[in-house]
Write a protein that holds these residues in place. Sequence first.
Motif, PDB file in Angstrom:
ATOM      1  N   VAL A 167     -15.953  24.530  36.988  1.00  0.00           N
ATOM      2  CA  VAL A 167     -16.094  23.883  35.676  1.00  0.00           C
ATOM      3  C   VAL A 167     -15.649  22.429  35.771  1.00  0.00           C
ATOM      4  CG1 VAL A 167     -15.349  23.878  33.265  1.00  0.00           C
ATOM      5  CG2 VAL A 167     -15.759  26.055  34.449  1.00  0.00           C
ATOM      6  N   ASP A 168     -14.498  22.232  36.399  1.00  0.00           N
ATOM      7  CA  ASP A 168     -13.973  20.877  36.589  1.00  0.00           C
ATOM      8  C   ASP A 168     -14.936  20.036  37.434  1.00  0.00           C
ATOM      9  OD1 ASP A 168     -12.302  18.669  36.701  1.00  0.00           O
ATOM     10  OD2 ASP A 168     -11.121  19.468  38.349  1.00  0.00           O
ATOM     11  N   MET A 169     -15.424  20.614  38.511  1.00  0.00           N
ATOM     12  CA  MET A 169     -16.316  19.869  39.404  1.00  0.00           C
ATOM     13  C   MET A 169     -17.616  19.492  38.698  1.00  0.00           C
ATOM     14  SD  MET A 169     -17.716  20.904  43.186  1.00  0.00           S
ATOM     15  CE  MET A 169     -16.042  20.785  43.850  1.00  0.00           C
ATOM     16  N   LEU A 170     -18.187  20.421  37.952  1.00  0.00           N
ATOM     17  CA  LEU A 170     -19.456  20.156  37.272  1.00  0.00           C
ATOM     18  C   LEU A 170     -19.306  19.053  36.229  1.00  0.00           C
ATOM     19  CD1 LEU A 170     -22.421  20.980  36.788  1.00  0.00           C
ATOM     20  CD2 LEU A 170     -21.588  22.642  35.125  1.00  0.00           C
ATOM     21  N   ILE A 171     -18.270  19.166  35.395  1.00  0.00           N
ATOM     22  CA  ILE A 171     -18.082  18.193  34.320  1.00  0.00           C
ATOM     23  C   ILE A 171     -17.717  16.818  34.867  1.00  0.00           C
ATOM     24  CG2 ILE A 171     -16.654  17.584  32.334  1.00  0.00           C
ATOM     25  CD1 ILE A 171     -16.472  20.556  31.670  1.00  0.00           C
ATOM     26  N   MET A 172     -16.757  16.778  35.782  1.00  0.00           N
ATOM     27  CA  MET A 172     -16.251  15.491  36.237  1.00  0.00           C
ATOM     28  C   MET A 172     -17.222  14.780  37.166  1.00  0.00           C
ATOM     29  SD  MET A 172     -13.773  15.384  34.346  1.00  0.00           S
ATOM     30  CE  MET A 172     -13.418  13.690  34.796  1.00  0.00           C
ATOM     31  N   ARG A 173     -18.020  15.522  37.909  1.00  0.00           N
ATOM     32  CA  ARG A 173     -19.020  14.836  38.733  1.00  0.00           C
ATOM     33  C   ARG A 173     -20.076  14.176  37.850  1.00  0.00           C
ATOM     34  NH1 ARG A 173     -15.513  16.379  41.334  1.00  0.00           N
ATOM     35  NH2 ARG A 173     -14.856  14.395  40.430  1.00  0.00           N
TER      36      ARG A 173
END
Length: 297
Positions: free
Chosen positions: A127-133
């Motif tokens: 979730v963090d990777m998808l949003i922050m990328r």
Amino acid sequence: MEANVDTKIETQDDMDEITSPFKNMWEILRRNKAAMIGLTIIILLILVALFGKYIMPYNPYQGELSQSLKPPSSEHILGTDEQGRDILSRIIDGTKISLRVGVTAVAIALSIGIVLGSLAGYYGGWVDMLIMRFMDIMLAFPSMLLAIAFMSALGRGIDNAIIAISIVTIPEYARIVRGSILSIKENEYVQAAKAIGNRDMAIIFKHIIPNVISPIIVRATLGVSTAILDTSALGFLGLGIQPPYAEWGSMLGAGRGYFYNAPYIVLFPGIAITITVLAFNLFGDGLRDALDPKLRK
């Protein structure tokens, strides 16, 4: 009687503990002269935006060509533009437009940024990777260039300018919220809230967000000045709020062709933009110091 007295004393102590941080914050803010100057100007701008129609000497949208490009005088304090419209009246009317766009764009960006940053910081992983990328991709482009692209796709107008400016500023708030949540989500009170069965959304918005609100408020205050500046830049380029609206950037763009003959057409809207942006920056800097726990006693 003694129990009642003790209860009253404890209640008063609790109230003092609650109000003391706010009193200390206000004392620090009040001692900052620059911040108080900024706050005073912001209050005056709000009053002008609310009651400007009662103090305008002329209709900001009606002019006489025979009165065009008149220099500042007792009749027209700041002069007239190329269509004979009173510049002072147009600057006063433009105050509500600039504040509306700035505050609304920040409110939208802040709301979406808090949600995205909270989800990324609290859940982590994919979730963090998808949003922050995705946020990183947006940050890879200059904000003004991205705003121009959105305005080209959406079209011109106040509402589209608000949407464009809010979209390009979402990543800033998302990163701030994510970083703040990462620093406190392992604290004991968060773990205790999980242990007693609170839902994730309740933990995020009832226990975590209130404890990271200080940097968010500061950034939002500074973000209003950035949004106003971006609005003016879009208007100057002819991509933002269009005539006949008296938006300061559009006034600059329309008057640049008369700079050598009538420099006051460009000068006074530029001063209005500068004072407004400076006021929000001064107040934002003071608010940052006031909300810093290291400075509060």
